[in-house]
Scaffold this motif. Structure first.
Motif, PDB file in Angstrom:
ATOM      1  N   GLY A  39      -8.853  10.236   0.338  1.00 50.89           N
ATOM      2  CA  GLY A  39      -8.394   8.801  -0.265  1.00 50.89           C
ATOM      3  C   GLY A  39      -9.435   8.314  -1.027  1.00 50.89           C
TER       4      GLY A  39
ATOM      5  N   GLY B  42     -13.178   1.449   5.229  1.00 49.81           N
ATOM      6  CA  GLY B  42     -12.497   2.481   4.803  1.00 49.81           C
ATOM      7  C   GLY B  42     -12.193   2.252   3.358  1.00 49.81           C
ATOM      8  N   THR B  43     -11.655   3.556   2.750  1.00 50.86           N
ATOM      9  CA  THR B  43     -11.286   3.188   1.483  1.00 50.86           C
ATOM     10  C   THR B  43     -10.142   2.316   1.177  1.00 50.86           C
ATOM     11  N   ALA B  44      -9.034   2.770   2.083  1.00 48.71           N
ATOM     12  CA  ALA B  44      -7.700   1.743   1.769  1.00 48.71           C
ATOM     13  C   ALA B  44      -8.131   0.445   2.381  1.00 48.71           C
TER      14      ALA B  44
ATOM     15  N   TYR C  43      -4.972   3.943  -5.930  1.00 47.96           N
ATOM     16  CA  TYR C  43      -5.225   4.734  -4.903  1.00 47.96           C
ATOM     17  C   TYR C  43      -4.924   6.234  -5.338  1.00 47.96           C
TER      18      TYR C  43
ATOM     19  N   LYS D 127     -10.153  15.476   7.937  1.00 45.39           N
ATOM     20  CA  LYS D 127      -9.347  14.385   7.419  1.00 45.39           C
ATOM     21  C   LYS D 127      -7.833  15.200   7.337  1.00 45.39           C
TER      22      LYS D 127
ATOM     23  N   TYR E  91      -3.444  12.043  12.397  1.00 43.03           N
ATOM     24  CA  TYR E  91      -2.579  10.655  12.258  1.00 43.03           C
ATOM     25  C   TYR E  91      -1.248  10.774  12.786  1.00 43.03           C
TER      26      TYR E  91
ATOM     27  N   PHE F  27       0.732  -1.323  -0.068  1.00 40.29           N
ATOM     28  CA  PHE F  27      -0.046   0.197  -0.236  1.00 40.29           C
ATOM     29  C   PHE F  27       0.696   1.150  -0.214  1.00 40.29           C
TER      30      PHE F  27
ATOM     31  N   PHE G 195      -6.223  15.763   3.521  1.00 41.84           N
ATOM     32  CA  PHE G 195      -6.075  15.102   2.665  1.00 41.84           C
ATOM     33  C   PHE G 195      -7.558  14.334   2.397  1.00 41.84           C
TER      34      PHE G 195
ATOM     35  N   ARG H 264      -4.435  10.024  -3.869  1.00 41.84           N
ATOM     36  CA  ARG H 264      -4.522  10.818  -2.797  1.00 41.84           C
ATOM     37  C   ARG H 264      -4.412  12.356  -3.032  1.00 41.84           C
TER      38      ARG H 264
ATOM     39  N   TYR I 290      -4.475  -2.932   1.940  1.00 42.61           N
ATOM     40  CA  TYR I 290      -3.927  -1.939   3.080  1.00 42.61           C
ATOM     41  C   TYR I 290      -3.139  -2.707   4.131  1.00 42.61           C
TER      42      TYR I 290
ATOM     43  N   ALA J 134      -7.457   4.030  10.476  1.00 43.25           N
ATOM     44  CA  ALA J 134      -7.982   3.870   8.832  1.00 43.25           C
ATOM     45  C   ALA J 134      -9.102   3.337   8.734  1.00 43.25           C
TER      46      ALA J 134
HETATM   47  C1  COI Z   1      -8.087   5.904   3.200  1.00 40.22           C
HETATM   48  O1  COI Z   1      -8.851   5.056   3.550  1.00 40.22           O
HETATM   49  O2  COI Z   1      -8.257   6.506   2.198  1.00 40.22           O
HETATM   50  C2  COI Z   1      -7.366   6.752   4.299  1.00 40.22           C
HETATM   51  O3  COI Z   1      -7.081   7.971   4.109  1.00 40.22           O
HETATM   52  C3  COI Z   1      -6.825   5.965   5.318  1.00 40.22           C
HETATM   53  C4  COI Z   1      -5.378   6.187   5.232  1.00 40.22           C
HETATM   54  C5  COI Z   1      -4.852   6.343   6.661  1.00 40.22           C
HETATM   55  C6  COI Z   1      -4.566   5.127   4.755  1.00 40.22           C
END
Ligand code: COI
Length: 357
Positions: free
Chosen positions: A73, A302-304, A137, A197, A202, A25, A71, A139, A169, A236
């Motif tokens: 994701g 979660g997305t990741a 992915y 976010k 984090y 990841f 940020f 970002r 992930y 996450a």
């Molecule tokens: C996501 O799931 O996109 C996130 O932003 C979590 C990230 C901390 C990997």
């Protein structure tokens, strides 16, 4: 706003990752990125797709000292018919601007956010992996770049988007993870930035995660910052617990992230015959309910992390195993349906998929 495409010099073209099983990841990045600047008195200017390369930043710039950063994701998938699909990117655009408001940054027009991502992904579509559990992915992020040491909102920002071909992930893929309920450190308090976010959330989670990792856990589950009593989120992932046919998750009270996957699970589950409930979950009651066999499954979203099953949950001195350490039926069904919609194997009845031209 027009987005300029700057040429990609030959020395910036990287080899694609051949062995998709080795992706992990967020370790590899594509050749290009999007960059747009915001300047006080001018607004958003100079949108361009350019080579993915280091920024030149003044060491005094605000993000490096006061963490004025946000940020997002999201992911792109290449379907079997060759089309490229984004999953609910409008939700990310909206949440990005909610985070921006909380951290005193300018809003990115939703059209620019979406158009910028679509143009970038279209140019980089050959980087999208297609093996199971892989995706591209995306970002998006914004940083304050004013070289001024006074603590105040910046007059100059970079909004940028980078792309990373990713696998699962968690290193173990779609397999149960072990989670430690954190009862010392806290992630967020009412009135704080828990819902945004932003990088600071984090950074402040790292110590708890590091200590938990040393004890053999994959993640920590945060409790509320006031009483250390109610379940919040895993850094996450949002968390769900299955009581038979009903899945329960913590409500959005301002201290946890409003997950796009969380919302998708809450929308999808009733169509698959499951009840959903958003309510405060007392950790002592939850442990008692797992012990009594009332909680049959737990998973994160979660997305990741997509949908990640939980194998073991430990709180204070007690560790409880869920679903005998296997993937539960509800978890599996939600994973299959969600990833089926994202990858075009299951019809999207919700209007969640947006194709990249
Ligand atoms: C996501 O799931 O996109 C996130 O932003 C979590 C990230 C901390 C990997």
């Amino acid at each position: 706003m027009e987005i300029t495409i700057t040429p990609l010099p030959a020395d910036k073209i990287k080899d694609k990752i051949k062995d998709q099983a080795q992706l992990g990841f967020g370790k590899y990045f594509t050749d290009r990125m999007l960059l747009v600047e915001w300047k006080a008195g001018q607004g958003w200017v100079d949108a361009r797709v350019k080579p993915h390369e280091p920024f030149q930043l003044d060491p005094a710039c605000a993000v490096l000292h006061y963490a004025q950063e946000i940020f997002e994701g999201l992911k792109a998938y290449k379907w079997d018919d060759g089309r490229v699909a984004l999953f609910r990117p409008e939700m990310n655009a909206r949440r990005f601007n909610q985070s921006a408001e909380r951290i005193c940054m300018p809003a990115v027009p939703e059209e620019l956010f979406l158009k910028g991502i679509e143009q970038l992904v279209a140019l980089e579509k050959d980087w999208i992996p297609t093996a199971p559990e892989t995706s591209l992915y995306i970002r998006p992020a914004m940083i304050a770049v004013d070289p001024v040491l006074g603590v105040k909102p910046s007059d100059h920002y970079y909004f940028f988007v980078i792309l990373s071909p990713v696998g699962a992930y968690y290193a173990a893929g779609f397999n149960p993870v072990n989670i430690l309920v954190e009862d010392r450190y806290v992630r967020a308090v009412p009135g704080g930035t828990g819902e945004a976010k932003t990088g600071g959330n984090y950074a402040s989670s790292l110590m708890a995660a590091q200590e938990a990792k040393k004890k053999g856990f994959d993640q920590v589950l945060w409790l509320d910052g006031r009483e250390r009593r109610y379940i919040e989120e895993v850094g996450a992932m949002n968390m769900f617990f299955a009581y038979g046919n009903k899945i329960v998750t913590a409500p959005l009270t301002g201290t946890i992230l409003s997950g796009v996957t969380r919302d998708s699970v809450l929308t999808l589950a009733p169509t698959l015959g499951y009840e959903v409930e958003e309510r405060l979950i007392d950790i002592a009651e939850l442990m008692a309910d797992i012990r009594a066999g009332k909680v049959t499954e737990a998973f994160g979203s979660g997305t990741a992390a997509v949908i990640t099953p939980v194998g073991k949950l430990c709180y204070k001195d007690e560790c409880l195993q869920l679903t005998g350490g296997r993937v539960g039926d509800i978890t599996q069904k939600l994973y299959d349906t969600l990833t089926g919609i994202q990858t075009g194997k299951i019809k999207d009845e919700f209007g969640w998929v947006r194709f990249v031209a």
